[in-house]
Write a protein that holds these residues in place. Structure first.
Motif, PDB file in Angstrom:
ATOM      1  N   GLU A   1      48.289  25.706  39.947  1.00 12.41           N
ATOM      2  CA  GLU A   1      50.053  24.963  40.071  1.00 12.41           C
ATOM      3  C   GLU A   1      50.396  26.257  39.979  1.00 12.41           C
ATOM      4  OE1 GLU A   1      48.860  21.044  38.944  1.00 12.41           O
ATOM      5  OE2 GLU A   1      48.253  23.167  38.092  1.00 12.41           O
ATOM      6  N   GLN A   2      49.591  27.188  38.843  1.00 15.68           N
ATOM      7  CA  GLN A   2      50.237  28.277  38.090  1.00 15.68           C
ATOM      8  C   GLN A   2      49.452  30.055  39.037  1.00 15.68           C
ATOM      9  OE1 GLN A   2      50.183  28.724  34.199  1.00 15.68           O
ATOM     10  NE2 GLN A   2      50.994  26.187  33.959  1.00 15.68           N
ATOM     11  N   VAL A   3      49.002  29.158  40.097  1.00 14.80           N
ATOM     12  CA  VAL A   3      48.034  30.265  40.650  1.00 14.80           C
ATOM     13  C   VAL A   3      48.563  31.964  41.263  1.00 14.80           C
ATOM     14  CG1 VAL A   3      48.323  29.433  43.799  1.00 14.80           C
ATOM     15  CG2 VAL A   3      46.785  30.775  42.737  1.00 14.80           C
ATOM     16  N   ASN A   4      49.566  31.375  41.405  1.00 13.71           N
ATOM     17  CA  ASN A   4      51.029  33.007  41.694  1.00 13.71           C
ATOM     18  C   ASN A   4      51.073  33.862  39.861  1.00 13.71           C
ATOM     19  OD1 ASN A   4      51.686  33.372  44.921  1.00 13.71           O
ATOM     20  ND2 ASN A   4      52.731  31.231  44.243  1.00 13.71           N
ATOM     21  N   ASP A   5      50.805  32.845  39.279  1.00 10.09           N
ATOM     22  CA  ASP A   5      50.899  33.137  37.714  1.00 10.09           C
ATOM     23  C   ASP A   5      49.539  34.618  38.279  1.00 10.09           C
ATOM     24  OD1 ASP A   5      53.607  33.121  37.182  1.00 10.09           O
ATOM     25  OD2 ASP A   5      52.926  31.096  36.763  1.00 10.09           O
ATOM     26  N   ALA A   6      48.785  33.064  37.809  1.00  7.44           N
ATOM     27  CA  ALA A   6      47.587  33.904  37.745  1.00  7.44           C
ATOM     28  C   ALA A   6      47.160  35.374  38.542  1.00  7.44           C
ATOM     29  CB  ALA A   6      46.129  33.133  37.947  1.00  7.44           C
ATOM     30  N   VAL A   7      47.461  35.263  39.670  1.00  4.75           N
ATOM     31  CA  VAL A   7      46.999  36.822  40.589  1.00  4.75           C
ATOM     32  C   VAL A   7      48.294  38.186  39.707  1.00  4.75           C
ATOM     33  CG1 VAL A   7      48.761  37.921  42.926  1.00  4.75           C
ATOM     34  CG2 VAL A   7      47.214  36.018  43.087  1.00  4.75           C
ATOM     35  N   ALA A   8      49.861  37.909  39.545  1.00  2.00           N
ATOM     36  CA  ALA A   8      50.757  38.404  38.569  1.00  2.00           C
ATOM     37  C   ALA A   8      49.493  38.825  36.921  1.00  2.00           C
ATOM     38  CB  ALA A   8      51.401  37.890  38.272  1.00  2.00           C
ATOM     39  N   HIS A   9      48.966  37.716  36.471  1.00  2.00           N
ATOM     40  CA  HIS A   9      48.427  38.650  34.900  1.00  2.00           C
ATOM     41  C   HIS A   9      47.203  39.358  35.618  1.00  2.00           C
ATOM     42  CE1 HIS A   9      45.595  37.781  32.534  1.00  2.00           C
ATOM     43  NE2 HIS A   9      46.667  38.031  31.287  1.00  2.00           N
ATOM     44  N   ALA A  10      46.118  39.240  37.268  1.00  2.00           N
ATOM     45  CA  ALA A  10      44.958  39.771  37.494  1.00  2.00           C
ATOM     46  C   ALA A  10      45.378  41.596  37.357  1.00  2.00           C
ATOM     47  CB  ALA A  10      44.004  39.150  37.959  1.00  2.00           C
ATOM     48  N   ALA A  11      46.379  41.607  38.239  1.00  2.00           N
ATOM     49  CA  ALA A  11      46.731  42.761  38.161  1.00  2.00           C
ATOM     50  C   ALA A  11      47.782  43.776  36.892  1.00  2.00           C
ATOM     51  CB  ALA A  11      48.538  42.463  39.476  1.00  2.00           C
ATOM     52  N   ALA A  12      48.164  42.374  36.434  1.00  2.00           N
ATOM     53  CA  ALA A  12      48.485  43.777  34.821  1.00  2.00           C
ATOM     54  C   ALA A  12      47.661  43.691  33.651  1.00  2.00           C
ATOM     55  CB  ALA A  12      49.630  42.971  34.750  1.00  2.00           C
ATOM     56  N   ASP A  13      46.838  42.442  33.796  1.00  2.00           N
ATOM     57  CA  ASP A  13      45.557  42.743  32.518  1.00  2.00           C
ATOM     58  C   ASP A  13      44.185  42.815  32.825  1.00  2.00           C
ATOM     59  OD1 ASP A  13      47.948  42.957  30.194  1.00  2.00           O
ATOM     60  OD2 ASP A  13      48.127  41.307  31.338  1.00  2.00           O
ATOM     61  N   GLY A  14      44.091  42.446  34.792  1.00  2.00           N
ATOM     62  CA  GLY A  14      42.342  41.809  35.307  1.00  2.00           C
ATOM     63  C   GLY A  14      41.311  43.219  34.896  1.00  2.00           C
ATOM     64  N   GLY A  15      40.504  43.185  35.449  1.00  2.00           N
ATOM     65  CA  GLY A  15      39.338  43.992  34.981  1.00  2.00           C
ATOM     66  C   GLY A  15      38.912  44.838  34.138  1.00  2.00           C
ATOM     67  N   ARG A  16      37.985  45.344  33.465  1.00  2.00           N
ATOM     68  CA  ARG A  16      37.540  45.823  32.916  1.00  2.00           C
ATOM     69  C   ARG A  16      37.261  44.937  31.536  1.00  2.00           C
ATOM     70  NH1 ARG A  16      42.346  49.138  33.351  1.00  2.00           N
ATOM     71  NH2 ARG A  16      41.853  50.591  35.282  1.00  2.00           N
ATOM     72  N   PHE A  17      36.204  44.392  32.104  1.00  2.00           N
ATOM     73  CA  PHE A  17      36.149  42.894  31.302  1.00  2.00           C
ATOM     74  C   PHE A  17      36.857  41.957  30.842  1.00  2.00           C
ATOM     75  CE2 PHE A  17      32.830  46.744  29.929  1.00  2.00           C
ATOM     76  CZ  PHE A  17      31.870  46.511  30.628  1.00  2.00           C
ATOM     77  N   SER A  18      38.007  42.573  31.193  1.00  2.00           N
ATOM     78  CA  SER A  18      39.089  40.983  31.492  1.00  2.00           C
ATOM     79  C   SER A  18      38.725  40.550  32.670  1.00  2.00           C
ATOM     80  CB  SER A  18      40.466  41.640  31.132  1.00  2.00           C
ATOM     81  OG  SER A  18      41.784  40.263  31.506  1.00  2.00           O
ATOM     82  N   LEU A  19      38.723  38.734  33.012  1.00  2.00           N
ATOM     83  CA  LEU A  19      38.093  38.070  33.378  1.00  2.00           C
ATOM     84  C   LEU A  19      39.439  37.173  33.475  1.00  2.00           C
ATOM     85  CD1 LEU A  19      36.426  37.713  35.733  1.00  2.00           C
ATOM     86  CD2 LEU A  19      35.032  36.057  34.213  1.00  2.00           C
ATOM     87  N   THR A  20      40.244  36.895  34.853  1.00  2.00           N
ATOM     88  CA  THR A  20      40.964  36.459  35.297  1.00  2.00           C
ATOM     89  C   THR A  20      40.821  34.964  35.831  1.00  2.00           C
ATOM     90  OG1 THR A  20      43.367  37.720  34.804  1.00  2.00           O
ATOM     91  CG2 THR A  20      43.742  36.187  36.307  1.00  2.00           C
ATOM     92  N   VAL A  21      41.237  33.450  36.197  1.00  2.00           N
ATOM     93  CA  VAL A  21      40.407  32.568  36.795  1.00  2.00           C
ATOM     94  C   VAL A  21      41.002  31.587  36.800  1.00  2.00           C
ATOM     95  CG1 VAL A  21      37.694  33.381  35.759  1.00  2.00           C
ATOM     96  CG2 VAL A  21      39.636  31.207  34.783  1.00  2.00           C
ATOM     97  N   VAL A  22      41.186  30.534  37.748  1.00  2.00           N
ATOM     98  CA  VAL A  22      41.736  29.640  38.102  1.00  2.00           C
ATOM     99  C   VAL A  22      41.165  28.500  38.783  1.00  2.00           C
ATOM    100  CG1 VAL A  22      43.229  28.364  40.062  1.00  2.00           C
ATOM    101  CG2 VAL A  22      43.314  30.950  39.891  1.00  2.00           C
ATOM    102  N   ARG A  23      41.266  27.233  38.051  1.00  2.00           N
ATOM    103  CA  ARG A  23      40.860  26.143  37.579  1.00  2.00           C
ATOM    104  C   ARG A  23      41.177  24.940  38.285  1.00  2.00           C
ATOM    105  NH1 ARG A  23      41.119  27.912  31.717  1.00  2.00           N
ATOM    106  NH2 ARG A  23      39.563  29.447  30.630  1.00  2.00           N
ATOM    107  N   PRO A  24      40.794  25.124  39.227  1.00  2.00           N
ATOM    108  CA  PRO A  24      41.820  23.716  40.973  1.00  2.00           C
ATOM    109  C   PRO A  24      40.798  22.210  40.054  1.00  2.00           C
ATOM    110  CG  PRO A  24      40.633  25.610  41.520  1.00  2.00           C
ATOM    111  CD  PRO A  24      40.743  25.921  40.633  1.00  2.00           C
ATOM    112  N   SER A  25      40.047  22.472  39.010  1.00  2.00           N
ATOM    113  CA  SER A  25      39.866  20.627  38.870  1.00  2.00           C
ATOM    114  C   SER A  25      40.461  20.660  37.094  1.00  2.00           C
ATOM    115  CB  SER A  25      38.122  20.722  38.196  1.00  2.00           C
ATOM    116  OG  SER A  25      37.662  21.945  37.527  1.00  2.00           O
ATOM    117  N   ALA A  26      41.161  21.623  36.874  1.00  2.00           N
ATOM    118  CA  ALA A  26      41.503  21.789  35.726  1.00  2.00           C
ATOM    119  C   ALA A  26      43.012  21.246  35.968  1.00  2.00           C
ATOM    120  CB  ALA A  26      41.538  22.775  34.962  1.00  2.00           C
ATOM    121  N   SER A  27      44.246  20.850  36.942  1.00  2.00           N
ATOM    122  CA  SER A  27      45.032  20.813  37.283  1.00  2.00           C
ATOM    123  C   SER A  27      45.722  19.795  37.155  1.00  2.00           C
ATOM    124  CB  SER A  27      45.430  21.563  38.766  1.00  2.00           C
ATOM    125  OG  SER A  27      44.719  22.634  38.528  1.00  2.00           O
TER     126      SER A  27
END
Length: 362
Positions: free
Chosen positions: A336-362
């Motif tokens: 449900e928060q996939v767009n928040d995940a995309v924004a988080h990855a752009a701001a804080d992702g990469g360099r050993f920082s892994l942003t994931v979406v968990r569909p089965s946890a929704s």
């Protein structure tokens, strides 16, 4: 099933109810436990990267999950098995030059777009359909262990490049773009493969210091100045001896001069592997000097993604304890928060920082 859908470039992803994918011969259905969000996903979804995607599409590049169903030609996979879904899908009738699509992400040429008719939808969904050979067994893992294995989708790209460059234990590697998402993964993978030293050029001193903190003195940082000749000399001086292999993973916005300075550090009879995006969005070409390549017997090759068996080989590096996935820190989001995940990855992702979406946890 629920899925996040990109209906047009520049629009947010929309959470929709969609029919579950139907299983065909030579395919596997996977219940998606976690899927990584790359730091530049927002650039893909906005259209800035000009990736070839047939819309509307469920995006998402690769996943980890559990087998839901297999076809009659599968004899090793079983329902409930933990698997990595390799997103690089190849045509089965292409021989040595198959067409390729990156599931939920991009296609290469008309053939890649044709593959999207069957395997276009990616991993931002509760279920994912993929060719059977793309479901790589991960072994006996609990669901709460699977998040970290999303890092393999990032590590697979530089692993393919290092294998293409025939990296041998004890050699010195220079990773051009070492402070980026794929580049920092390349450092970890090169060391796992036995590199003696990894030279890491970059402008971000904090990230360079972090690489040294993580991996010790096998990492040799170099702070770039933007002066091509100065930077080349500094990179060569940082190595304990000749540079055997250069792997370029610079992003599209990087100037060609940075890539050229790194490439030309390689020794006589050395190898240069190009996997980055320099020039993809315009700008100068790499323009390596013909006399330098010829007189130094340098091998220069491009490599897009990796060979089919390399996902399995990388999984074994993890199981052998050579590649430590605990280097990555995970931030998870429900579907449900996939767009928040995309924004988080752009701001804080990469360099050993892994942003994931968990569909089965929704």
């Amino acid at each position: 099933m629920r899925a996040a859908v990109l209906e047009r470039f520049g629009a947010p992803l929309t959470l929709l109810d969609r029919a579950a994918p139907e299983l065909g011969l030579g395919e596997v259905l996977v219940d998606v436990v976690a899927t990584g969000v790359l730091p530049y996903a927002d650039e893909v979804f906005s259209g800035e990267r000009r990736y070839a995607l047939t819309l509307p599409v469920v995006p998402g590049l690769g996943a980890v999950g559990r087998v839901r169903a297999t076809g009659p030609d599968a004899t090793h996979l079983a329902v409930g098995d933990a698997v990595l879904v390799d997103p690089t899908i190849r045509s089965r009738d292409g021989g040595p030059t198959p067409d390729i699509t990156l599931q939920g992400w991009s296609g290469r040429g008309p053939g890649g777009l044709a593959l999207q008719r069957r395997w276009g939808d990616g991993s931002f969904a509760e279920q994912l359909r993929a060719p059977t050979e793309n479901a790589i067994p991960l072994g006996l893992l609990a669901d709460d262990e699977l998040d970290l294995w999303c890092a393999l989708v990032v590590c697979l790209v530089p692993y393919g490049g290092l294998r293409a460059g025939a990296l041998q234990p004890g050699e010195t590697v220079l990773v051009s773009g070492a402070t980026g998402n794929y580049g920092s993964g390349a450092v970890a993978v090169a060391l796992a493969m036995g590199a003696r030293t990894v030279v890491c050029p970059g402008r971000n001193t904090a990230v360079l210091d972090d690489l040294v903190r993580r991996f010790g003195d096998r990492v040799r940082p170099v702070v770039l100045t933007g002066e091509e000749d100065v930077d080349r000399a500094a990179m060569q001086a940082a190595a304990p001896g000749p540079v055997d292999l250069v792997l370029d993973l610079l992003p599209p916005e990087a100037p060609a001069t940075v890539a050229r300075a790194a490439a030309m550090t390689v020794r006589e009879y050395g190898r240069v592997v190009l996997m980055g995006g320099v020039g993809m969005l315009g700008g100068d070409d790499l323009a390596l000097p013909y006399p330098w390549i010829m007189r130094n017997s340098v091998t220069v090759r491009g490599q897009w993604m990796y060979l089919p068996d390399e996902a399995r080989r990388l999984v074994e590096l993890v199981h052998a304890g050579l590649l430590d996935l605990s280097q990555w820190a995970v931030t998870g989001f429900p579907l449900e928060q996939v767009n928040d995940a995309v924004a988080h990855a752009a701001a804080d992702g990469g360099r050993f920082s892994l942003t994931v979406v968990r569909p089965s946890a929704s």
